[in-house]
Design a protein around this motif. Structure first.
Motif, mmCIF file in Angstrom:
data_model
loop_
_atom_site.group_PDB
_atom_site.id
_atom_site.type_symbol
_atom_site.label_atom_id
_atom_site.label_comp_id
_atom_site.label_asym_id
_atom_site.label_seq_id
_atom_site.Cartn_x
_atom_site.Cartn_y
_atom_site.Cartn_z
ATOM 1 N N ASP A 171 0.838 -1.203 0.000
ATOM 2 C CA ASP A 171 0.000 0.000 0.000
ATOM 3 C C ASP A 171 0.879 1.262 0.000
ATOM 4 N N GLY A 172 1.988 1.178 -0.740
ATOM 5 C CA GLY A 172 2.876 2.336 -0.821
ATOM 6 C C GLY A 172 3.905 2.427 0.285
ATOM 7 N N GLY A 173 4.052 1.359 1.068
ATOM 8 C CA GLY A 173 4.972 1.384 2.207
ATOM 9 C C GLY A 173 6.262 0.621 1.964
ATOM 10 N N SER A 174 7.003 0.404 3.053
ATOM 11 C CA SER A 174 8.356 -0.153 2.971
ATOM 12 C C SER A 174 8.395 -1.627 2.561
ATOM 13 N N THR A 175 7.255 -2.319 2.602
ATOM 14 C CA THR A 175 7.267 -3.754 2.276
ATOM 15 C C THR A 175 6.769 -4.043 0.853
ATOM 16 N N ASP A 176 6.431 -2.997 0.097
ATOM 17 C CA ASP A 176 5.916 -3.197 -1.266
ATOM 18 C C ASP A 176 6.844 -4.049 -2.130
ATOM 19 N N SER A 177 8.135 -3.749 -2.075
ATOM 20 C CA SER A 177 9.081 -4.444 -2.957
ATOM 21 C C SER A 177 9.169 -5.934 -2.625
ATOM 22 N N LEU A 178 9.045 -6.276 -1.336
ATOM 23 C CA LEU A 178 9.052 -7.689 -0.938
ATOM 24 C C LEU A 178 7.830 -8.419 -1.499
ATOM 25 N N VAL A 179 6.668 -7.781 -1.408
ATOM 26 C CA VAL A 179 5.438 -8.374 -1.946
ATOM 27 C C VAL A 179 5.602 -8.616 -3.447
ATOM 28 N N GLU A 180 6.168 -7.643 -4.154
ATOM 29 C CA GLU A 180 6.391 -7.790 -5.602
ATOM 30 C C GLU A 180 7.339 -8.955 -5.893
ATOM 31 N N THR A 181 8.406 -9.049 -5.101
ATOM 32 C CA THR A 181 9.376 -10.141 -5.278
ATOM 33 C C THR A 181 8.708 -11.496 -5.086
ATOM 34 N N TYR A 182 7.962 -11.644 -3.998
ATOM 35 C CA TYR A 182 7.321 -12.927 -3.704
ATOM 36 C C TYR A 182 6.243 -13.281 -4.734
ATOM 37 N N SER A 183 5.570 -12.261 -5.276
ATOM 38 C CA SER A 183 4.522 -12.522 -6.273
ATOM 39 C C SER A 183 5.119 -13.065 -7.574
ATOM 40 N N LYS A 184 6.378 -12.690 -7.837
ATOM 41 C CA LYS A 184 7.025 -13.111 -9.086
ATOM 42 C C LYS A 184 7.836 -14.398 -8.905
ATOM 43 N N ASN A 185 8.281 -14.649 -7.694
ATOM 44 C CA ASN A 185 9.230 -15.737 -7.485
ATOM 45 C C ASN A 185 8.829 -16.601 -6.290
ATOM 46 N N ASP A 186 8.134 -17.707 -6.565
ATOM 47 C CA ASP A 186 7.660 -18.559 -5.473
ATOM 48 C C ASP A 186 8.817 -19.239 -4.745
ATOM 49 N N LYS A 187 9.955 -19.462 -5.423
ATOM 50 C CA LYS A 187 11.101 -20.095 -4.775
ATOM 51 C C LYS A 187 11.672 -19.177 -3.684
ATOM 52 N N THR A 188 11.770 -17.878 -3.993
ATOM 53 C CA THR A 188 12.259 -16.919 -2.999
ATOM 54 C C THR A 188 11.310 -16.858 -1.806
ATOM 55 N N PHE A 189 10.009 -16.841 -2.095
ATOM 56 C CA PHE A 189 9.029 -16.848 -1.003
ATOM 57 C C PHE A 189 9.198 -18.090 -0.134
ATOM 58 N N ASP A 190 9.280 -19.269 -0.760
ATOM 59 C CA ASP A 190 9.436 -20.516 -0.003
ATOM 60 C C ASP A 190 10.673 -20.465 0.895
ATOM 61 N N GLU A 191 11.784 -20.001 0.342
ATOM 62 C CA GLU A 191 13.035 -19.954 1.120
ATOM 63 C C GLU A 191 12.915 -18.997 2.303
#
Length: 342
Positions: free
Chosen positions: A292-312
């Protein structure tokens, strides 16, 4: 501290004494620093290990897995319920099985506290696991460890990542209704800073918090916990809001009606939860606030694109969560029945 130029004009003996004193204080500082670090990192978690039961109960992992798989085959939602029990246990006074204790006439535990009342479930499955484990090796495996193992098995059974579970926790003899009510378990109305602070207080980073929030890829929430969002918030997809409103009336009724936390694949452990957030289809306020425009936006984007990174990152975070203030050694007990102290 002392530096070399302090010694320059001293007689030889004094130089030696001053150097000894400086070295002593430097060593003392290092030792004290390590002692403080040990306090903050929870030295007892170092006593947890993946092979704790290798001799005393070698069949513990296969026994727990069998019951978890059977239970989830009957009701898929139970995977999320078991995972949530582990989280609600660890955040209140550490991973000690306290959340499993039933109320009695003289004792009020954590089950009826605000974050848990009519919300946490899966206790019958825990009873079944405990009975099976007790049959395999009586009086050896704690209820706190059962929650940690069952969480992993739930994630794996629903298609998520595997990891080696650290065990060796013991069970508390009591629970705290007031501590469970104190806000340590973040409510669904949480702001981003509240979420980050609550997790940091438990030794978990903002990244750990976002990864663990990804557990909402499975499970459901009650109307009462998302009603305000679907009627009053603007950072929500309008058709998604309308769909949810049909099951969750604005003013009265339907408060117990359930909706999936992950719109796309509600019984599969994957990264679709994060895709929902990009589309403004987070069910809870505390979900959507992650994007929602905050400091965790980039992490959400990363996890949405890369399920392996999310799993790890999820695996790293849940292992850290399982290390929160466990009872080990001679502290606590090994409960015979997870619902009551021995």
């Amino acid at each position: 501290m002392f530096s070399a130029h302090h010694f320059h004009h001293l007689p030889s003996f004094s130089k030696k004494m001053a150097f000894f004193t400086a070295s002593y204080y430097s060593s003392f500082t290092i030792i004290a620093t390590f002692a403080v670090l040990a306090l903050f990192t929870g030295s007892s978690s170092a006593q947890l290990s993946t092979d704790f039961y290798s001799k005393s109960c070698p069949k513990v992992f296969s026994t727990v897995q069998s019951v978890v798989k059977n239970s989830i085959s009957v009701e898929r939602r139970l995977g999320a319920s078991l995972l949530r029990l582990h989280f609600h246990d660890c955040f209140v006074n550490g991973c000690d099985g306290s959340v499993l204790l039933d109320d009695t006439d003289s004792f009020t535990g954590e089950k009826t506290a605000g974050p848990n009342n009519r919300s946490i479930r899966g206790f019958k499955v825990v009873d079944d696991i405990k009975a099976a484990v007790e049959k395999a090796c009586p009086g050896v495996v704690s209820c706190a460890d059962i929650l940690a193992i069952a969480s992993r098995d739930s994630v794996v059974t629903l298609g998520g990542p595997d990891w080696d579970v650290k065990v060796g926790r013991r069970d508390s003899k009591t629970a705290s209704f007031s501590d469970a009510n104190s806000g340590v378990i973040p409510p669904p109305t949480s702001t981003l800073s509240n979420l980050i602070n609550r997790f940091q207080a438990k030794g978990l980073s903002a990244k750990d918090m976002v990864a663990l929030s990804g557990a909402h890829t499975i499970g459901q929430a009650r109307c009462i916990s998302f009603r305000d969002r679907i009627y009053n918030e603007t950072n929500i997809d309008s058709s998604f809001a309308k769909t949810r409103q049909s099951q969750c009336p604005r003013n009265t009724g339907g408060r117990k009606n359930l909706a999936p936390l992950d719109l796309q694949t509600p019984t599969a452990f994957d990264n679709k939860y994060f895709n929902n957030l990009l589309d403004q289809k987070g069910l809870l306020h505390s979900d959507q606030i992650l994007y929602d425009g905050g400091s965790t936006d980039s992490l959400v984007e990363t996890y949405s694109k890369n399920d392996k990174t999310f799993d790890e990152d999820f695996v790293t975070a849940i292992i850290k969560m399982g290390d929160i203030d466990p009872l080990t050694g001679s502290s606590g007990e090994i409960r015979k029945n997870c619902r009551k102290p021995n």
